[in-house]
Structures are given as structure tokens and as C-alpha cells.
Enzyme design. Structure first.
Site, PDB file in Angstrom:
ATOM      1  N   GLU A 180     -13.217  47.167  73.151  1.00 43.35           N
ATOM      2  CA  GLU A 180     -13.319  46.668  71.781  1.00 43.35           C
ATOM      3  C   GLU A 180     -11.976  46.146  71.263  1.00 43.35           C
ATOM      4  O   GLU A 180     -11.871  45.014  70.790  1.00 43.35           O
ATOM      5  CB  GLU A 180     -13.815  47.804  70.869  1.00 43.35           C
ATOM      6  CG  GLU A 180     -13.958  47.391  69.426  1.00 43.35           C
ATOM      7  CD  GLU A 180     -15.132  46.454  69.233  1.00 43.35           C
ATOM      8  OE1 GLU A 180     -16.268  46.903  69.332  1.00 43.35           O
ATOM      9  OE2 GLU A 180     -14.916  45.253  69.028  1.00 43.35           O
ATOM     10  N   ASP A 186     -26.391  25.188  61.691  1.00 41.06           N
ATOM     11  CA  ASP A 186     -27.643  25.937  61.558  1.00 41.06           C
ATOM     12  C   ASP A 186     -28.180  26.301  62.947  1.00 41.06           C
ATOM     13  O   ASP A 186     -28.241  25.445  63.833  1.00 41.06           O
ATOM     14  CB  ASP A 186     -28.654  25.051  60.810  1.00 41.06           C
ATOM     15  CG  ASP A 186     -29.815  25.842  60.262  1.00 41.06           C
ATOM     16  OD1 ASP A 186     -29.858  27.077  60.476  1.00 41.06           O
ATOM     17  OD2 ASP A 186     -30.683  25.220  59.613  1.00 41.06           O
ATOM     18  N   ILE A 187     -28.556  27.548  63.123  1.00 37.93           N
ATOM     19  CA  ILE A 187     -29.110  27.997  64.407  1.00 37.93           C
ATOM     20  C   ILE A 187     -30.624  28.127  64.235  1.00 37.93           C
ATOM     21  O   ILE A 187     -31.086  28.860  63.358  1.00 37.93           O
ATOM     22  CB  ILE A 187     -28.509  29.355  64.828  1.00 37.93           C
ATOM     23  CG1 ILE A 187     -26.975  29.297  64.836  1.00 37.93           C
ATOM     24  CG2 ILE A 187     -29.066  29.793  66.191  1.00 37.93           C
ATOM     25  CD1 ILE A 187     -26.360  28.331  65.808  1.00 37.93           C
ATOM     26  N   SER A 205     -19.430  42.290  68.250  1.00 36.20           N
ATOM     27  CA  SER A 205     -18.012  42.671  68.259  1.00 36.20           C
ATOM     28  C   SER A 205     -17.118  41.461  68.511  1.00 36.20           C
ATOM     29  O   SER A 205     -15.967  41.447  68.080  1.00 36.20           O
ATOM     30  CB  SER A 205     -17.752  43.691  69.368  1.00 36.20           C
ATOM     31  OG  SER A 205     -18.301  44.933  69.033  1.00 36.20           O
ATOM     32  N   GLY A 211     -32.214  26.688  57.973  1.00 34.40           N
ATOM     33  CA  GLY A 211     -31.719  27.438  56.813  1.00 34.40           C
ATOM     34  C   GLY A 211     -31.368  28.857  57.226  1.00 34.40           C
ATOM     35  O   GLY A 211     -31.281  29.177  58.408  1.00 34.40           O
ATOM     36  N   ASP A 253     -31.635  32.717  58.189  1.00 33.00           N
ATOM     37  CA  ASP A 253     -32.623  33.575  58.839  1.00 33.00           C
ATOM     38  C   ASP A 253     -31.987  34.923  59.152  1.00 33.00           C
ATOM     39  O   ASP A 253     -30.769  35.028  59.248  1.00 33.00           O
ATOM     40  CB  ASP A 253     -33.187  32.900  60.102  1.00 33.00           C
ATOM     41  CG  ASP A 253     -32.094  32.531  61.086  1.00 33.00           C
ATOM     42  OD1 ASP A 253     -31.460  33.439  61.636  1.00 33.00           O
ATOM     43  OD2 ASP A 253     -31.860  31.307  61.304  1.00 33.00           O
ATOM     44  N   ASP A 277     -10.913  42.269  70.362  1.00 32.47           N
ATOM     45  CA  ASP A 277     -10.622  41.882  68.971  1.00 32.47           C
ATOM     46  C   ASP A 277      -9.249  41.226  68.870  1.00 32.47           C
ATOM     47  O   ASP A 277      -9.088  40.196  68.204  1.00 32.47           O
ATOM     48  CB  ASP A 277     -10.647  43.111  68.051  1.00 32.47           C
ATOM     49  CG  ASP A 277     -12.029  43.751  67.958  1.00 32.47           C
ATOM     50  OD1 ASP A 277     -13.003  43.111  68.394  1.00 32.47           O
ATOM     51  OD2 ASP A 277     -12.125  44.889  67.456  1.00 32.47           O
TER      52      ASP A 277
END
Ligand SMILES: *[C@@H]1O[C@H](CO)[C@@H](O)[C@H](O)[C@H]1NC(C)=O
Ligand SMILES: *[C@@H]1O[C@H](CO)[C@@H](O)[C@H](O)[C@H]1NC(C)=O
Ligand SMILES: *[C@@H]1O[C@H](CO)[C@@H](O)[C@H](O)[C@H]1NC(C)=O
Ligand SMILES: *[C@@H]1O[C@H](CO)[C@@H](O)[C@H](O)[C@H]1NC(C)=O
Ligand SMILES: *[C@@H]1O[C@H](CO)[C@@H](O)[C@H](O)[C@H]1NC(C)=O
Length: 637
Positions: free
Chosen positions: A302, A595-596, A552, A614, A616, A306
Site C-alpha cells: 500500500e 464518463d465511464i 488504493s 452520467g 453511476d 501510494d
């Protein structure tokens, strides 16, 4: 603001019991518990001469208006856009008034408590008194009992307590009393607590499919291997920062999770030359340090991820802060971190819950013996956290107290990002809810994450470059190794800023699930807010490159992008972007996120929600387009 099993009744007079004493007004029931939480049983009456550390949490002023204050400074159409508050302004706006302090103190003194035994906290958040059980029972018209948990733990509590009617409006609650926050078991049979958030395997953790065995340098490889060049291309992030002295960006890590400087340098050699010789600026909170004793993906994955991606995307010119929270013994919870960056939170609403949060000094062998951090750390403008709970791990009271703190940080101009979870509509580790509120592997009810469901954070979901596609084609919701966390809160109401977007989704693409497995009220907070790539990251971990997946990844990448937007604004003398949600959902910002519209977020034995044009509940508004966003954000005051 109250856990579901309490009721607040305001008008049952207890005049008879009080006949023997001089009283200013009759007593009324203040809080009552309707049942004892599972696993606990009442074992005996508490000894009359034992000392109880009584704490009266005083009512905060103006707390019910916090959402509108935040809206006022963070909605792009507001004349006050960007007029962030100072920490002092926040503390005094919400501090209980002097009249609350005197109402409680005068009542205690009038009941025979010597004034010098009564202590008022510096922020006036609470009044403390060491009382004998006998005194406390008199003051609160109650009986204290010792309850025992099946694990052997004891807890002091009462079934109900009372306050004089004229004192009631000034007191939120009294501790110890009916509260059993110690119950918070994360799933049936297993005790958990908020401070375990850094433990390997707890909460949101990145996943790996193992070592990268080929050389990765080309943009053509982004469908199988994400490197910084893929992200820069996907999100149009070509930018050299100018205002690095004024700007700030931080990632939070919870010990024993730790980054390795050698991994950062290995990553720098291949992907980020200007990080060679650089390290993050580490700020230790409650004894936190980058431990090297325990290594492996579960300890380093992690933090390495990061920092390698966060630091690379803001370039070596911008210092990145690492908030390392908690010692090796106790660890830390999000509350411990929030205490460190905001002194008014340490005591807010009675202070932390030490059955959940760590307490310092830590007197266990090897524990950190310094004082608990309280307002000692300056918050960065953008703070990314890739850890998380399930909402149901926490009581509504605990979650609401913490959520109000995120709103306060927003008032101060700070952008708070959290990963939305890696198990689709299920909770961490694929656990789902049962009708009785427990979480199990065979549960059927969608299990939203926290703090993602707090309306005052920006929750970040995950996307992927589709197999055999390029970074110039649209991404999908992540469906490799992990699924983007998303859905609807069971604790928090839908905030104004997302109403239009979420209503549109619910009416145009209504989820076809029975109402008893998701919060179909249409009135609860939908998450995530945005998304960013979360699949196939090449990360240097323990001396080799591994392939990593998870929201993450998405949170620090988004944090870096917003940090670069702050840079552009700070460079021309404007304020940082602060709490972004009212801005990014506004019509002015339509089309500035990619937009996905393909992919879902399975979990709890279902295919999860569908993405759609839009917003979701899988990928939110979509992935950031830095070039478009920075241009627009520069037009705001
Ligand atoms: C109550 O007693 C504890 C333990 O002796 C002490 O640390 C604390 O300061 C006392 N609090 C008050 C309000 O007197
Ligand atoms: C990193 O660079 C070294 C040296 O050029 C190369 O051998 C190795 O394959 C690279 N690793 C990746 C994952 O590309
Ligand atoms: C809650 O419900 C689950 C599934 O129906 C069951 O397995 C569990 O024993 C119940 N737990 C409690 C405390 O009632
Ligand atoms: C991607 O392309 C390879 C080679 O052409 C092919 O074997 C594979 O099935 C394709 N994968 C997908 C998901 O289309
Ligand atoms: C749905 O969410 C709202 C809060 O937004 C809450 O009041 C309600 O209890 C939730 N419903 C269920 C079934 O949990």
C-alpha cells in the site's frame, strides 16, 4: 446523530424521586437503550464507591448547518466560493456556547458537587467530573451495572438516565451511560476495532498478481501494465508545477503499513528520474514510523504504491508529505489521524471512543509513550487515504461524528479523498450484510464502505484500460482482480450537490434489485464521486516490480491530479480547490470528467450496479481530465 437503538424522550417527569433535594427543574429521561447488544450480559450492580469518569458532551452550536456553510464556500455559483475558514473560525463556530457550560456547571454545583472537581475542556466540548457511582446515580437518576462480554471484556453502563429539563437542551449525551460503542463487531463472531485499519488484511487492501517479468516502457503496454506515462496520457496530465512552496499534498499510512525508501528509489530508476535521491517528508503521528521489521506485500504494498505514484505524478519539484499514524502496538484509527490535524476534533462530541480508537501514551511494552497528537500537525491541501471500513463496522454515531469532521476540514479548504473499496457492492473481503445487521460471507445485502459514504469526502472508484485497448480509447469500470466499490449509504442522506445526478441515474437506469438488498429509498448518499485507473499498476515492492490492483491506486493518483490543479490556482494567487464535490457535480463542470459507461461492480451474489452515461454508483462522474479541469478551475474566483 444518534445510534439506532437509542430513543430520546423529552418529557417524562421524575419529580417524585427528586423530592429530597433542592432542584431547579424536574428530571426528564435523556437517553434509553432498547436492548443489550449481542454478546453482552448484565453481571452485577456496580460498587457505590467506585469512581466513574463522567463526561457530559455539550451540544455543538450550529452543527446542523454545517452542510450549508460548506456549500456556501464550495459551490462555484456561490459569491463566497473559495473563502475558506481558519481553524479558529471553525472551532468557535461549532463550540458549545458559554450558556451550555454554565447550565451544566451550575446544576452540578447546585447538586452538591464542589466546583473545583468540575473540569471544562479547552474547546468547551465537554465537562468532566470524577464522581463516585453513588453520586453519578444521584445526578443522573439511574443505576450503573457491570456488563460482561462473552470475550471476557467488562463494560460499565446503565439502561437509561435522566437530566433536569433545563439542562437537557445543553447536553448531547453523558458517558459512561447507555452507550455500548464497544459492541462494534465487524462481522459475526469476530471483534474488530477502528484502529486495526493498518493491519495486514484488514479493510481496503491492494491486491497483487505477482512479479512483472518483462520490461515495461511503452504506452502500447498500458492495457497490461500501468506506469506513470499511461496515467499522464489517460488523464492529460502534462504539467510542471510552479507554486510548490505554497502547495501541499499528503498521503496517510497506518502502521504497520510502511514504505521502503529502497523501493521508491528502484521505481525512480525506471519511471521517475527526478525522484532519484528524494524521499517523502514524513510526519509521525502517535509514534508512527516507517518500520522495516516486517516486510512483504502485505506490509509494503500500500505505502509503496501510494508514494511511488503520488510523488511521480506531482513531479520531484513538489514535496509530498507522508502522515505515518500509530505505533507498532496500538496502531491508529482515522480518528487518531483527525485528532492530529485538528485540535478541535480531539474533544469534539465527547472525544474519541477508546474501545475503537487508540489511546496514547501507549503503556504496552514497546508502545509509544509520547502524548496523543492533538492539533499538532498542519493539514495538507489534498489528503489521500487508501484505507477504509465498511459503514456497518461502525455505529451511526461514530460515523457521523467523523463525517462532520471531514466537513470542517472542507471548510478549511482541504480536499479529502478516500478509496471507495475493492469489492463492488460487497464490503471488505466480500462480506455482505444480513437483515440483523451482521456481516458474513453469505450475506445478501449490499454493504457500503466508509468514509466513502460520508457526503463530505470525495470517494474514488476504480477503472481499467480494457484488454487489447489503448489509452486513447475509453476505460471501463475495473473488472480485473478487484471491483470498484460503490452504492448507496444506509447512514447518510443524499447531499444536495449530487441530487440531480443521482436522481437521473435512479430514474433512467433503475437498478433491478429487490428493495431489501440495497438502499432503494432514492434519498441516501450515492458513491463513489469519481474514479481513476486501478488495474495492473507496476509498483516496486520489496526489491522487485509487482502488478497491483485496487481503488488504493485510484485515490493517490486523483490526489496528485487535484494537487496540480491547486498548483495552477495558487500560482495565480487563488485559493486551493478545497471540498470539490459541489463543484464537480455542477453543470459548469459537465463533461470535464471522462464518463465511464461500460462495466459493473459485482458483489453479494449479484452483478452489482451498471455504469451508465452520467454519474453511476460504480465510477461516479468518471475519471479526471486534468487539462480540461485546470482550465475550468482557473476561471473560478
Ligand atoms: C479523574 O481521575 C483521573 C485519574 O486519577 C485523572 O487523571 C483525571 O484528571 C481526573 N479528572 C478530573 C476531571 O478530575
Ligand atoms: C527496470 O529497468 C531495468 C534496467 O533498465 C530493466 O532491466 C527492467 O526490466 C526494468 N523493469 C521494468 C518492470 O520495466
Ligand atoms: C444474524 O443473521 C445471520 C444470518 O441470518 C445469522 O447467521 C447470525 O447468527 C445472526 N446473528 C445474530 C447475532 O443474531
Ligand atoms: C487480445 O489479443 C490477443 C492477441 O491478439 C488475443 O489472444 C486475446 O484473446 C485478446 N483478448 C481480448 C480480451 O480480446
Ligand atoms: C437508507 O438510507 C437512509 C439514510 O440515507 C436511512 O435512513 C435508511 O434507514 C436506509 N435504509 C436502510 C434499509 O438501511
Amino acid at each position: 446523530m444518534r445510534p439506532f437503538f437509542f430513543t430520546l424522550v423529552a418529557s417524562i417527569s421524575y419529580g417524585l424521586l427528586t423530592a429530597a433535594e433542592p432542584l431547579l427543574s424536574p428530571y426528564s429521561l435523556h437517553e434509553k437503550r432498547t436492548s443489550i447488544p449481542a454478546g453482552w450480559s448484565r453481571s452485577r450492580r456496580h460498587e457505590a464507591t467506585s469512581i466513574l469518569p463522567l463526561r457530559f458532551a455539550l451540544k455543538q452550536s450550529n452543527i446542523e448547518d454545517i452542510g450549508s456553510y460548506l456549500y456556501d464556500i464550495s459551490h462555484p455559483n456561490s459569491p463566497n466560493y473559495g473563502n475558506h475558514w481558519s481553524a479558529g473560525e471553525v472551532a468557535s463556530k461549532f463550540a458549545p456556547g458559554d450558556e451550555s457550560v454554565s447550565a451544566v456547571r451550575d446544576w452540578l454545583v447546585g447538586s452538591g458537587i464542589e466546583a473545583e472537581r468540575i473540569r471544562v475542556s479547552p474547546t468547551k466540548g465537554w465537562i468532566q467530573l470524577n464522581a463516585t457511582v453513588e453520586e453519578a446515580e444521584q445526578l443522573l437518576r439511574t443505576e450503573y451495572h457491570v456488563y460482561s462480554h462473552q470475550t471476557g471484556q467488562d463494560h460499565i453502563a446503565c439502561d437509561a438516565y435522566h437530566l433536569p429539563a433545563h439542562v437537557q437542551p445543553h447536553v448531547d449525551f453523558v458517558l459512561p451511560s447507555v452507550h455500548f460503542d464497544a459492541k462494534l463487531s465487524r462481522r459475526s463472531g469476530v471483534e474488530g476495532s477502528a484502529r486495526e485499519v493498518g493491519q495486514p488484511g484488514y479493510g481496503i487492501t491492494p491486491k497483487t498478481t505477482g512479479r512483472v517479468s518483462t520490461e515495461v516502457t511503452e504506452l502500447e503496454q498500458c492495457d497490461e501494465y500501468i506506469t506513470p506515462i499511461c496515467l499522464r496520457t489517460l488523464y492529460s496530465l502534462e504539467y510542471v508545477p510552479l507554486a510548490t512552496e505554497k502547495n501541499s499534498f499528503a498521503v496517510v499510512e497506518y502502521t504497520p503499513q510502511a514504505y521502503l525508501q529502497s523501493d521508491l528509489q528502484l521505481f525512480a530508476q525506471n519511471y521517475s528520474q527526478d525522484l532519484i535521491g528524494k524521499e517523502p517528508y514524513m510526519v509521525s503521528i502517535d509514534g508512527g514510523y516507517a518500520q522495516t521489521e516486517y516486510q512483504g506485500f502485505d506490509y509494503n504494498g500500500e505505502s509503496d504504491l501510494d508514494l511511488q505514484y503520488g510523488m511521480t505524478l506531482v513531479t520531484g519539484k513538489q514535496q509530498v508529505t507522508l502522515y505515518q499514524a500509530g505505533d507498532m502496538v496500538e496502531g491508529a484509527s482515522f480518528n487518531n489521524f483527525l485528532d492530529a490535524i485538528d485540535g478541535s476534533y480531539c474533544t469534539f462530541e465527547g472525544g474519541d471512543d477508546y474501545s475503537q480508537d487508540s489511546e496514547y501514551p501507549d503503556t504496552e511494552p514497546g508502545g509509544y509513550l509520547g502524548p496523543q497528537a492533538c492539533g499538532t500537525v498542519t493539514p495538507a491541501y489534498v489528503i489521500s487515504t487508501s484505507y477504509g471500513y465498511d459503514e456497518a463496522d461502525l455505529t451511526p454515531f461514530y460515523a457521523e461524528r467523523q463525517c462532520a469532521e471531514y466537513a470542517k476540514l472542507g471548510l478549511m479548504g482541504i480536499t479529502i479523498l478516500y478509496s471507495s473499496g475493492d469489492d463492488g457492492v460487497a464490503g471488505n473481503d466480500d462480506y455482505c450484510l444480513n437483515p440483523n445487521g451482521t456481516q458474513t460471507a453469505d450475506g445478501k445485502i449490499f454493504n457500503p464502505s466508509f468514509p466513502g459514504t460520508c457526503p463530505y469526502v470525495t470517494s474514488v472508484g476504480a477503472t481499467q484500460v480494457n484488454p487489447n485497448s489503448t489509452v486513447f480509447e475509453p476505460e471501463s469500470a475495473c473488472e480485473q482482480v478487484i471491483y470498484s466499490g460503490g452504492g448507496f449509504s444506509n447512514y447518510f442522506a443524499m447531499p444536495e450537490y449530487q441530487k440531480e445526478a443521482v436522481d437521473y441515474y435512479l430514474t433512467t437506469y433503475p437498478p433491478q434489485y429487490p428493495a431489501d438488498i440495497w438502499n432503494s429509498t432514492g434519498m441516501s448518499r450515492g458513491f463513489p464521486d469519481i474514479a481513476a485507473n486501478g488495474a495492473n499498476y507496476v509498483v516496486a515492492i520489496d526489491g522487485e516490480f509487482e502488478l497491483v490492483y485496487g481503488t488504493s491506486c485510484s485515490s493517490p493518483v486523483s490526489g496528485a491530479i487535484f494537487t496540480m490543479i491547486n498548483d495552477a490556482r495558487l500560482a495565480v494567487g487563488k485559493s486551493p480547490i478545497g471540498f470539490i464535490n459541489p463543484t464537480i457535480y455542477s453543470s459548469e463542470f459537465a463533461g470535464l470528467f471522462n464518463d465511464i459507461t461500460t462495466g459493473t461492480n459485482p458483489g453479494c451474489g449479484t452483478a452489482g450496479y451498471n455504469t451508465a452515461p452520467g454519474w453511476d454508483p460504480v465510477t461516479g462522474l468518471g475519471t479526471p481530465n486534468f487539462a480540461k479541469l485546470v482550465e475550468k478551475w482557473l476561471t473560478l474566483p
